[in-house]
Scaffold this motif. Structure first.
Motif, short mmCIF file in Angstrom:
data_model
loop_
_atom_site.label_atom_id
_atom_site.label_comp_id
_atom_site.label_asym_id
_atom_site.label_seq_id
_atom_site.Cartn_x
_atom_site.Cartn_y
_atom_site.Cartn_z
N ALA A 743 0.85 -1.19 0.00
CA ALA A 743 0.00 0.00 0.00
C ALA A 743 0.89 1.24 0.00
O ALA A 743 1.74 1.39 0.88
CB ALA A 743 -0.91 0.00 1.22
N VAL A 744 0.70 2.10 -0.96
CA VAL A 744 1.38 3.40 -1.00
C VAL A 744 0.26 4.44 -1.07
O VAL A 744 -0.34 4.64 -2.14
CB VAL A 744 2.34 3.52 -2.20
N THR A 745 -0.06 5.05 0.08
CA THR A 745 -1.26 5.87 0.17
C THR A 745 -0.97 7.17 0.90
O THR A 745 0.01 7.28 1.65
CB THR A 745 -2.39 5.11 0.91
N ALA A 746 -1.83 8.13 0.68
CA ALA A 746 -1.71 9.41 1.38
C ALA A 746 -2.41 9.39 2.73
O ALA A 746 -2.29 10.33 3.51
CB ALA A 746 -2.30 10.52 0.51
N ASN A 747 -3.16 8.33 3.04
CA ASN A 747 -3.84 8.21 4.32
C ASN A 747 -2.88 7.59 5.33
O ASN A 747 -2.50 6.43 5.21
CB ASN A 747 -5.09 7.34 4.18
N ALA A 748 -2.50 8.36 6.36
CA ALA A 748 -1.46 7.91 7.28
C ALA A 748 -2.00 7.45 8.62
O ALA A 748 -1.23 7.22 9.55
CB ALA A 748 -0.45 9.04 7.51
N SER A 749 -3.31 7.28 8.76
CA SER A 749 -3.86 6.89 10.06
C SER A 749 -3.59 5.42 10.33
O SER A 749 -3.53 4.59 9.43
CB SER A 749 -5.37 7.16 10.10
N GLU A 750 -3.43 5.11 11.64
CA GLU A 750 -3.15 3.73 12.03
C GLU A 750 -4.33 2.82 11.75
O GLU A 750 -4.17 1.65 11.41
CB GLU A 750 -2.80 3.68 13.53
N SER A 751 -5.55 3.35 11.93
CA SER A 751 -6.74 2.54 11.66
C SER A 751 -6.80 2.14 10.19
O SER A 751 -7.16 1.00 9.85
CB SER A 751 -8.01 3.29 12.07
N TYR A 752 -6.43 3.07 9.31
CA TYR A 752 -6.45 2.76 7.87
C TYR A 752 -5.34 1.77 7.53
O TYR A 752 -5.52 0.90 6.68
CB TYR A 752 -6.28 4.05 7.07
N ARG A 753 -4.23 1.90 8.21
CA ARG A 753 -3.13 0.95 8.00
C ARG A 753 -3.58 -0.47 8.35
O ARG A 753 -3.30 -1.44 7.64
CB ARG A 753 -1.95 1.37 8.87
N GLU A 758 -5.29 -6.02 6.93
CA GLU A 758 -6.32 -7.05 7.08
C GLU A 758 -6.91 -7.44 5.73
O GLU A 758 -7.40 -8.56 5.57
CB GLU A 758 -7.43 -6.54 8.01
N ALA A 759 -6.88 -6.53 4.76
CA ALA A 759 -7.42 -6.84 3.43
C ALA A 759 -6.51 -7.78 2.66
O ALA A 759 -6.94 -8.36 1.65
CB ALA A 759 -7.63 -5.55 2.65
N GLY A 760 -5.25 -7.95 3.11
CA GLY A 760 -4.35 -8.86 2.43
C GLY A 760 -3.09 -8.22 1.91
O GLY A 760 -2.30 -8.88 1.20
N MET A 761 -2.87 -6.94 2.20
CA MET A 761 -1.64 -6.29 1.74
C MET A 761 -0.47 -6.75 2.62
O MET A 761 -0.65 -7.08 3.80
CB MET A 761 -1.80 -4.77 1.80
N ASP A 762 0.71 -6.72 2.05
CA ASP A 762 1.90 -7.20 2.76
C ASP A 762 2.63 -6.10 3.49
O ASP A 762 3.35 -6.37 4.46
CB ASP A 762 2.86 -7.87 1.75
N ASP A 763 2.50 -4.88 3.05
CA ASP A 763 3.19 -3.77 3.69
C ASP A 763 2.39 -2.50 3.44
O ASP A 763 1.48 -2.47 2.61
CB ASP A 763 4.62 -3.63 3.14
N TYR A 764 2.78 -1.46 4.18
CA TYR A 764 2.01 -0.22 4.15
C TYR A 764 2.99 0.94 4.20
O TYR A 764 3.80 1.04 5.13
CB TYR A 764 1.06 -0.19 5.35
N CYS A 765 2.94 1.80 3.21
CA CYS A 765 3.83 2.96 3.15
C CYS A 765 2.99 4.20 2.89
O CYS A 765 2.01 4.16 2.15
CB CYS A 765 4.88 2.81 2.05
N THR A 766 3.41 5.28 3.49
CA THR A 766 2.70 6.54 3.28
C THR A 766 3.47 7.42 2.31
O THR A 766 4.70 7.38 2.23
CB THR A 766 2.52 7.29 4.61
N LYS A 767 2.71 8.21 1.59
CA LYS A 767 3.31 9.18 0.69
C LYS A 767 3.83 10.36 1.50
O LYS A 767 3.25 10.71 2.52
CB LYS A 767 2.28 9.65 -0.34
N PRO A 768 4.90 10.98 1.06
CA PRO A 768 5.70 10.69 -0.13
C PRO A 768 6.65 9.51 0.10
O PRO A 768 7.15 9.30 1.20
CB PRO A 768 6.48 11.98 -0.34
N LEU A 769 6.89 8.75 -0.97
CA LEU A 769 7.74 7.56 -0.91
C LEU A 769 9.12 7.91 -1.45
O LEU A 769 9.27 8.23 -2.62
CB LEU A 769 7.11 6.43 -1.73
N ARG A 770 10.10 7.85 -0.55
CA ARG A 770 11.47 8.19 -0.96
C ARG A 770 12.08 7.06 -1.79
O ARG A 770 11.69 5.90 -1.69
CB ARG A 770 12.33 8.46 0.27
#
Length: 803
Positions: A743-753, A758-770
């Motif tokens: 997940a590479v998303t602009a939503n940085a909340s822990e609940s969204y992470r 839980e949906a099946g993603m392996d990792d979670y990164c917030t924008k901006p992605l270096r």
């Protein structure tokens, strides 16, 4: 409970009067021929000058027909003498003389001979009476008489202690038994009813826990004691022979005082008539003082004081009850029905006492019957009052629930608006930040002169700080809502220190401040914990340390492992002004800094330490001020971690693929064309083949058509969002069921992470992605999958050759 109490009271009232009626029908014998012989028409009283214990001579002047049956306490004579003539037949057939139960020290003589050894008193011990009963029944056949005499003279000597109004009845044994049995049953029935009401309401107190029930019980017990004295039943329970008549009055005075308190609660005078409530309290207090002074006062003064205090209260309470009943206050109606008979009984007793009506043995029951009736109706009034209070409480609770529900809905609506707003703000801020960071990464290796390079570093630092501030605010909101959830993964503590050193390098140089990181050898190379959350904790602490350390100072970050425990301990020390003892708690409160004016001197909004503390708690650890002084502060962070066993794990960079070289293929799912282009250029620069799609639906289709080594998934997209797309891929794309989805998303909340993982993603990164982060993702996920796929292909090829 109210209905049960009301029905129980009605049952008791019916039982009470059924008892009265049955006793009257079975035992009363007023119409039987040869009933009671009333001696009053024959009675003569001696009005002459005689005040001796010996009877006056029959020929003495002063014997006059009895004009009234009343004897007063203020009579100067110590003895009152009465006489009557009866026949031998009357004496034989009706040998018992029945007098008023309140008669005082009476002795009967037949033909000059006393029929009892001692005078009979209304409070005499039953064992000392000719007949062990609370009524005054004197035998007339206990002396030897002249058998030839056809008439006999009865003398009655009375020693009055207070005003008494009596009757004089002759009756036989059967009539006496019936009369005494009837009055015994009646008296005990009255007392039993009062006692039952007291016990019942005491049990109600333990259920309801309202003090008014205790006041009712006290009033019932005082009424019970008073009724025992009025009906003379007290002689069966206590030795009352030595009691003074004033003590009977005191029981009535105690009953009056407690009744005043009960009136106040039943009629709710405290709320409805505050002034009258205060006046009633003053009257009750005066009655208590009167009670204390009673040993010093005469009987007549006590009675007068009682009347002065009592009658205004009695009739005043009735008047108030009528006013309340008119207004629809139901307890007042029960009060009136219960109180009016009591007033009538008190008035009748006074009238009989004053000889305004004929004396009757029923006078001792006027007040007790009224008390029993009153307590029963007061219990109904009490139950009605409790019902009103409960209805008011239920209404208030319903209103409170309604208000709470509306407040809850408003709060939920506000929270939804806040969440939507924050998510929108996060998305709108992080999306352009991601574009800026991507362009900066593309320019990093471009040939720049010194001036351009300085500008580049300033822009990069400002972009990084902006990204951190936006993330910190969103994390703080999650912390306030207790939505911080840890998502542990394998990471390298030393790599975290290297990243933080790089990020703060420019800020430390600009001040300048000496910034040093150190990791002890006891810390494992890889640990299992939420490295992203720990990174946020340390960023806030180091940012604070650099901010508050003056130029030329030092900031030291040290990492170690607690002895014999899987706990990572990190100390952040600075040489700043320190934290005063009085301010230690404030620095962990949101929007607060140690001293007033620090915001102007150092900047910031006061979220650093509160946010770091919340994040540390979410990791299962804690943060505290280890030491502080004028020369600096040391903060300690301790967080537990899981050990990582790497017996068969190999770094993908060290894997030998032989002659076969395959380039990872990455699918980029991003609705923003600019960000999609930057991501693909970054991947191309890393050496990865990529394709781009603009929504989740296209991503699902691409995943179903061909296999990918990694999928970079934006979350907030039109047509189908990234979370739903991930679920669809995990269910339908056979070639990519286990493909890493990042997940590479602009939503940085822990609940969204949490939702993404839980949906099946392996990792979670917030924008901006270096670029560095993207490189690690490709290495860890995409290249590792390529190696795995090549091994599987070689194994399949070798098995085919062998076969």
């Amino acid at each position: 409970m109210y209905r049960i109490g009301r029905d129980a009271c009605k049952t008791q009232i019916i039982t009470l009067f059924f008892c009265f009626f049955a006793s009257f029908v079975l035992l009363a014998d007023e119409n039987k021929p040869g009933g009671f012989l009333d001696l009053e028409p024959r009675i003569e009283v001696f009005q002459g000058d005689w005040d001796k214990a010996d009877r006056p001579d029959s020929s003495a002047k002063g014997w006059t027909p009895l004009s009234e049956t009343s004897f007063r306490a203020d009579d100067r004579r110590e003895f009152v003498w009465l006489r009557a003539e009866i026949s031998k037949t009357e004496l034989t057939t009706k040998p018992w003389l029945l007098l008023h139960p309140y008669i005082q020290k009476v002795t009967a003589f037949v033909d000059g001979k006393a029929t009892t050894a001692e005078p009979v008193h209304f409070w005499s011990n039953p064992d000392d009476r000719p007949l062990p009963h609370h009524f005054i029944a004197i035998p007339l056949n206990t002396v030897d008489l002249n058998p030839s005499a056809q008439n006999h003279t009865i003398h009655i000597r009375v020693e009055p202690l207070f005003h008494i109004n009596t009757f004089f009845y002759l009756l036989n044994d059967l009539e006496l038994v019936k009369e005494l049995t009837f009055h015994t049953a009646l008296a005990f029935a009255l007392l039993a009813m009062i006692a039952i009401m007291a016990i019942y309401n005491l049990l109600l107190y333990f259920s309801v826990r309202d003090s008014v029930y205790l006041i009712y019980v006290a009033a019932s017990l005082s009424a019970l004691a008073y009724a025992c004295l009025l009906t003379n039943i007290a002689v069966y329970f206590v030795d009352a022979s030595g009691l003074n008549p004033k003590q009977g009055f005191l029981a009535g005075l105690v009953t009056f005082i407690i009744h005043v308190l009960l009136f106040q609660r039943l009629l709710d005078t405290g709320n409805k008539y505050p002034r009258i409530h205060k006046l009633a309290s003053v009257i009750a207090a005066t009655g208590f003082i009167w009670l204390i002074l009673s040993p010093l006062l005469t009987y007549d003064v006590l009675v007068l004081g009682w009347m002065v205090l009592g009658y205004p209260v009695y009739f005043g309470a009735l008047f108030i009850a009528f006013q309340l009943a008119k207004s629809g206050y139901h307890p007042a109606r029960y009060f009136i029905v219960g109180w009016v008979p009591y007033l009538v009984a008190v008035i009748l007793t006074g009238v009989e006492y004053a000889s305004l009506i004929e004396p009757t043995n029923w006078v001792s029951y006027f007040v007790p019957v009224a008390l029993a009736w009153e307590m029963a109706l007061f219990s109904l009034a009490l139950a009605s009052r409790i019902k009103i209070l409960r209805d008011e409480r239920d209404t208030l609770q319903a209103q409170q629930i309604e208000v709470s529900e509306k407040a809850r809905e408003a709060l939920e609506r506000s929270n939804r608006i806040k969440d939507d707003f924050l998510n929108a703000v996060s998305h709108e801020l992080r999306t352009p930040l991601h574009t800026i960071q991507g362009q900066l990464d593309m320019l990093r290796e471009a040939p720049l002169n010194r001036e351009q390079n300085d500008a580049f570093r300033l822009i990069e630092y400002a972009n990084l700080r902006m990204t951190r501030q936006v993330g910190g605010i969103l994390d703080f909101v999650d912390a306030q809502d207790e939505n911080l959830l840890s998502s542990p993964q394998v990471f390298e503590p030393q790599s975290l220190f290297d990243l933080l050193e790089y990020e703060f390098r420019e800020a430390a140089r600009a001040k300048p401040v000496s910034l040093a990181f150190g990791m002890e050898d006891s810390v494992p190379g890889k640990v299992f914990m939420d490295g992203l959350m720990l990174e946020k904790v340390l960023y806030q602490l180091i940012d604070n340390a650099v901010k508050f350390t003056s130029a030329g100072g030092e900031v030291l970050v040290r990492g170690s492992r607690l002895t014999d425990d899987s706990v990572l301990r990190i100390l952040v020390s600075d040489t700043g002004p320190g934290i005063p003892d009085a301010q230690r708690e404030k620095v962990f409160q949101a929007f607060r800094q140690g001293e007033a004016g620090l915001t102007r001197r150092y900047g910031g909004v006061g979220l650093g330490l509160p946010l770091a503390s919340s994040l540390a708690n979410a990791l299962g650890g804690q943060m505290r001020v280890l030491e502080t002084s004028d020369h600096g502060t040391t903060l300690e962070v301790t967080v537990p971690y899981g050990d990582v066993h790497q017996s068969e794990h190999h770094d993908p960079d060290q894997l030998s693929l032989g002659d076969v070289i395959q380039v990872p293929r990455v699918l980029v799912v991003e609705d923003d064309a600019g960000n999609r282009m930057i991501l693909r250029k970054q991947l191309e620069k890393i050496g990865v083949i990529s394709e781009g799609v603009q929504n989740g639906l296209e991503a699902v289709q691409a995943a179903m058509n061909e296999p990918w080594d990694m999928i970079i998934m934006d979350c907030q997209m039109p047509v189908m969002d990234g979370i739903e797309a991930t679920r669809e891929i995990r269910l339908k794309a056979a070639a990519n069921l286990d493909t890493p989805i990042i997940a590479v998303t602009a939503n940085a909340s822990e609940s969204y992470r949490t939702q993404c993982l839980e949906a099946g993603m392996d990792d979670y990164c917030t924008k901006p992605l270096r670029m560095e982060k993207l490189q690690r993702l490709v290495t860890h996920y995409a290249e590792h999958r390529v190696v795995t796929r090549v091994r599987e292909q070689r194994g399949l090829k070798d098995s085919l050759i062998d076969s």
